[in-house]
Scaffold this active site. Structure first.
Site, mmCIF file in Angstrom:
data_model
loop_
_atom_site.group_PDB
_atom_site.id
_atom_site.type_symbol
_atom_site.label_atom_id
_atom_site.label_comp_id
_atom_site.label_asym_id
_atom_site.label_seq_id
_atom_site.Cartn_x
_atom_site.Cartn_y
_atom_site.Cartn_z
ATOM 1 N N HIS A 166 -39.872 -100.888 25.143
ATOM 2 C CA HIS A 166 -40.411 -102.184 25.553
ATOM 3 C C HIS A 166 -41.452 -102.021 26.661
ATOM 4 O O HIS A 166 -41.284 -101.215 27.575
ATOM 5 C CB HIS A 166 -39.295 -103.091 26.062
ATOM 6 C CG HIS A 166 -38.557 -103.821 24.982
ATOM 7 N ND1 HIS A 166 -39.193 -104.501 23.968
ATOM 8 C CD2 HIS A 166 -37.217 -103.997 24.773
ATOM 9 C CE1 HIS A 166 -38.285 -105.063 23.178
ATOM 10 N NE2 HIS A 166 -37.080 -104.767 23.636
ATOM 11 N N CYS A 240 -45.866 -102.109 23.056
ATOM 12 C CA CYS A 240 -46.713 -103.273 22.778
ATOM 13 C C CYS A 240 -47.833 -103.391 23.814
ATOM 14 O O CYS A 240 -47.668 -103.007 24.973
ATOM 15 C CB CYS A 240 -45.887 -104.553 22.788
ATOM 16 S SG CYS A 240 -44.657 -104.651 21.487
ATOM 17 N N ARG A 249 -50.454 -102.260 19.501
ATOM 18 C CA ARG A 249 -49.673 -101.145 20.021
ATOM 19 C C ARG A 249 -50.563 -100.192 20.815
ATOM 20 O O ARG A 249 -51.713 -99.955 20.455
ATOM 21 C CB ARG A 249 -49.009 -100.355 18.874
ATOM 22 C CG ARG A 249 -47.994 -101.141 18.092
ATOM 23 C CD ARG A 249 -46.749 -101.471 18.884
ATOM 24 N NE ARG A 249 -45.791 -102.197 18.067
ATOM 25 C CZ ARG A 249 -45.755 -103.515 17.970
ATOM 26 N NH1 ARG A 249 -46.629 -104.265 18.622
ATOM 27 N NH2 ARG A 249 -44.849 -104.115 17.216
#
Length: 266
Positions: A166, A240, A249
């Protein structure tokens, strides 16, 4: 002098009640939204980071005591079609290919879906986080872990050891990934060895569907000038971008430069 009738007074009273009720609802909605933001940006990070720290400590205790869920040394059995199991790969041959050593040590590890089995260390970012099998959000990434793409290789093996994490919320282990520079080190600690990779290429932005970045010879399908043409020993980090979105990405690639056996593993 204007005379105000009962009907008009009642209408004004109703209007005040409606406005008051509407105001209360707006305040309530605002408070709820604020609490949701606090939960996402603060609580999920706090909870996930604490859980990740506990898992790192647990892995280190397991390795130190010799009690592990694996079935041997490190490798890549059970990676879901990666061809790693029973491949006869060796930590020594991996290191030898990168000029890091000559030691021959065969290994195979039973990797269990969603279970942590290694530790990712990035000194520049002050990061030390568990690596778990798979990239499921509820089962892996939302716990503050970094996830291993099933079907890619394992640490030290020829091919591409690909990971996801994340950028924001749930521990956000890869929030500061853009701070990495070429030649920065990325370490992967396992039960049997520590594998050191050096950052080699950085792809600032590509499509979330750019599957080429995690192939055995990683190369962007969207931006073919980024990536490699020859087989090697690669690590891939994906997250991300931009922050607080999942539209694109960011990709960081590294090459294996050394393998150091853990003390007591022979």
């Amino acid at each position: 002098m204007r005379v105000v009738g009962h009907g008009e007074r009642r209408w004004r009273a109703r209007r005040r009640r409606v406005l008051w009720t509407g105001g209360e609802l707006l305040v309530t909605v605002g408070v709820v939204l604020m609490l949701l933001v606090v939960h996402q940006l603060w609580w999920t990070n706090r909870e996930a980071r604490q859980g990740a720290e506990r898992k790192v400590a647990a892995l280190e205790r397991e390795w130190g005591s010799g009690q592990s869920n694996g079935s041997g040394d490190d490798g890549g059995g059970g990676t879901g079609g990666s061809g790693a199991a029973g491949s006869g790969s060796s930590a020594g041959s991996s290191a030898g290919a990168s000029g890091a050593g000559r030691r021959q040590t065969s290994y195979t590890t039973r990797v269990v879906a969603s279970q942590a089995y290694a530790i990712l260390v990035i000194p520049r970012l002050g990061l030390r986080v568990p690596i778990a099998e798979g990239v499921s959000k509820p089962k892996v990434l939302n716990h503050g872990y970094v996830g291993h793409y099933r079907g890619t290789q394992q640490p030290g093996q020829a091919g591409n050891f690909a990971l996801a994490g994340h950028r924001n919320t749930h521990g956000e282990p890869f929030r500061y990934l853009p701070r990495l520079r070429r030649k920065d080190t990325i370490e992967v600690e396992t039960e049997s060895a520590t594998y050191t990779y050096a950052v080699d290429q950085i792809l600032p932005q590509t499509s979330s569907r750019d599957s080429g970045v995690v192939r055995a010879v990683p190369r962007s399908i969207v931006k073919p000038s980024y990536g490699y043409k020859e087989p090697g020993y690669y690590i891939t980090l994906t997250t991300c971008t931009p922050e607080f979105t999942s539209r694109y990405r960011m990709v960081v690639w590294g090459k294996l430069v050394s393998m150091r056996p853990r003390a007591g593993t022979g």
